[in-house]
Design a protein around this motif. Sequence first.
Motif, PDB file in Angstrom:
ATOM      1  N   TYR A  87       0.827  -1.211   0.000  1.00 27.60           N
ATOM      2  CA  TYR A  87       0.000   0.000   0.000  1.00 27.60           C
ATOM      3  C   TYR A  87       0.865   1.267   0.000  1.00 27.60           C
ATOM      4  CZ  TYR A  87      -3.491  -3.483   0.964  1.00 27.60           C
ATOM      5  OH  TYR A  87      -4.294  -4.599   0.876  1.00 27.60           O
ATOM      6  N   PHE A  88       1.973   1.229   0.738  1.00 31.29           N
ATOM      7  CA  PHE A  88       2.864   2.387   0.732  1.00 31.29           C
ATOM      8  C   PHE A  88       3.652   2.470  -0.577  1.00 31.29           C
ATOM      9  CE2 PHE A  88       2.643   1.645   5.475  1.00 31.29           C
ATOM     10  CZ  PHE A  88       1.774   2.698   5.696  1.00 31.29           C
ATOM     11  N   GLU A  89       4.026   1.330  -1.148  1.00 33.76           N
ATOM     12  CA  GLU A  89       4.710   1.347  -2.442  1.00 33.76           C
ATOM     13  C   GLU A  89       3.810   1.953  -3.517  1.00 33.76           C
ATOM     14  OE1 GLU A  89       6.053  -2.602  -3.347  1.00 33.76           O
ATOM     15  OE2 GLU A  89       8.062  -2.204  -2.549  1.00 33.76           O
ATOM     16  N   GLU A 100       6.097  11.618   4.427  1.00 34.48           N
ATOM     17  CA  GLU A 100       5.915  10.676   5.536  1.00 34.48           C
ATOM     18  C   GLU A 100       5.704   9.255   5.031  1.00 34.48           C
ATOM     19  OE1 GLU A 100       5.750   9.744   9.630  1.00 34.48           O
ATOM     20  OE2 GLU A 100       6.303  11.619   8.622  1.00 34.48           O
ATOM     21  N   VAL A 101       5.183   9.113   3.812  1.00 35.27           N
ATOM     22  CA  VAL A 101       4.935   7.782   3.248  1.00 35.27           C
ATOM     23  C   VAL A 101       6.241   6.997   3.126  1.00 35.27           C
ATOM     24  CG1 VAL A 101       4.114   6.527   1.221  1.00 35.27           C
ATOM     25  CG2 VAL A 101       2.844   8.502   2.066  1.00 35.27           C
ATOM     26  N   ILE A 119      16.305   0.663   4.286  1.00 39.94           N
ATOM     27  CA  ILE A 119      17.310   1.719   4.403  1.00 39.94           C
ATOM     28  C   ILE A 119      17.162   2.728   3.261  1.00 39.94           C
ATOM     29  CG2 ILE A 119      19.790   2.185   4.290  1.00 39.94           C
ATOM     30  CD1 ILE A 119      20.207  -0.487   5.790  1.00 39.94           C
ATOM     31  N   LYS A 120      16.896   2.245   2.045  1.00 35.27           N
ATOM     32  CA  LYS A 120      16.679   3.145   0.909  1.00 35.27           C
ATOM     33  C   LYS A 120      15.483   4.063   1.162  1.00 35.27           C
ATOM     34  CE  LYS A 120      18.611   0.082  -2.648  1.00 35.27           C
ATOM     35  NZ  LYS A 120      18.289  -0.729  -3.864  1.00 35.27           N
ATOM     36  N   ALA A 121      14.392   3.481   1.680  1.00 40.21           N
ATOM     37  CA  ALA A 121      13.193   4.280   1.942  1.00 40.21           C
ATOM     38  C   ALA A 121      13.461   5.321   3.032  1.00 40.21           C
ATOM     39  CB  ALA A 121      12.032   3.369   2.334  1.00 40.21           C
ATOM     40  N   PHE A 122      14.174   4.936   4.085  1.00 39.90           N
ATOM     41  CA  PHE A 122      14.481   5.884   5.158  1.00 39.90           C
ATOM     42  C   PHE A 122      15.390   7.010   4.652  1.00 39.90           C
ATOM     43  CE2 PHE A 122      13.657   2.156   8.139  1.00 39.90           C
ATOM     44  CZ  PHE A 122      12.437   2.658   8.569  1.00 39.90           C
TER      45      PHE A 122
END
Length: 546
Positions: A87-89, A100-101, A119-122
Amino acid sequence: MSKNRQIVKLFSAAGVLLCLVAPLQLVAQKFVDPREAEQYYKDKNFLGAMKVYKELIKQDPTNADFHYKLGMCYLNSNVDKAEAVQYFEWMTKQPKCDNEVWYELGRADHYANKFKEAIKAFNKFKEKASVADKAKADKEIEECNNGIELMRYPVNVTFENIGKLVNGPYPDYYPLVNLDENILIFTSRRPGGASQRPEIDGYYSSDIYVSHAVNGVWQKAKSIGPVINTAADEEAVGINASANEIVIYLDHIDDYGDLYYSQRKANSFSPPIKYNEAINAGFETSGSNSPDGSVLFFASNRAGGYGETDIYMAKKLPNGQWATPQNLGRNVNTPYKEDFPWLDVDGLTLYFSSQGHSTMGDFDLFKSQWLNPDSNSWSPPQNLGFPVNTSGDDRCISFTSNHRVAYISRVRPDGLGDFDIYRVVFNELQRYAIYRGRIIVADSTVPMEAIITVTNTKDKTQQPFTFKPTKSGKYVMALMPGIYDIKIECEGHDDITDKIIVMDLGSFQPETVKNYSYVNAPPPTPEPKKTNGNNKTKSPPPHRLP
């Protein structure tokens, strides 16, 4: 048939068809009210909200708010949190995506053990994040790196769900077992207690339950009783070595954030007794007594600590009261939460949970050595390792006396729903039961010529093994926990058969002496006379000796 009558029949058939189709269309187009999902979400009833948001996305698959809220429902429930990733992707691929997503996608990947993706998303989130939010993301990245390293060297353990007599579809958690492994006390949010209706979050209030092990099997869990359980929330948060005293956390309207204890006599527990003000000086969450009862370890957020909740210890005075508590110091406590301290039977090893140190996500389980009890010095904590710890919430562990077996609560694919209680066996510390004795015959001057065959009936993957006792009839067998069929073959005698059950739970016996005797056994059955095949002689059943 006239043309007009044919037209009438065609219209009639069409009318019937419309009548049949119309109800199906009404069902397919059933309206789902977003306000229902919003109310569930506001009440933190994430399971209820989850069901409605799934239907809303079917109605409106391009609604970003529905995708975000459904992802958050998964992250905040005890259902598979990794389900939130999709859902976030989806949201990150839309033309407009709130920053924030990316953080929530990182959390979802983290729970899925997709550490590199997390880690990539953060890092993507950090590009537009505030200073405080960057620190929040850096903590998550550190945990992901811890997870990568811990999963490279997994601990050799086996998880055993202890079954439907204890676990159910509702949360069952905080398992506390005595050293002899025959009394299990835990907390559950199941129906059937004093509370008759679910609370606003969709679960029933928490109550304390107890189960006893009989012949190596945990029996049906029962409420600890109305003397402790009420329509409000009670949780068992600590136990002593013999389970004669448990520590209780109450969450009542007029009383919460304090610790109580209850004492057991036979199979009944006393009403909760509140610890004195030296213990209950802040907001206390858990605690347990040392094996000798002289020291109480507990978690508290009182003023003067190093973080959110720290671990303290208080020594018992000669008058039975508790002295002023001492903080265990920086080696144990961090700027984050520490919880569920438990001192091992050796009096030196402290097990506890923490959101700091080398956690791979949420709470992890650690141990620290009490280097000098007189000076309150502790060794740097050691992570108990993966898969004892996970990227999820691992907050409470309870060991048996041999340190080879522990009890934890966990959400796993083989579970019955939500948190279940598991028995964890540390396989590198596998134990064996020794069976030894003699095979006795009438004439002990004649060398013994026998063969013993041992078959593990519980583990079909193990091949039967055979061996010969000594000429004097002595034998020794080392058997892992299981159920074994024993067959002893000796020339001139009927076979002796036996069944040996090696208990692994509660009733483990490290050594057993067991003799087998042919002295009082009936003589061997004579060979049947040859027949023409029409008459058959039945062999007597195998002879079994106690």
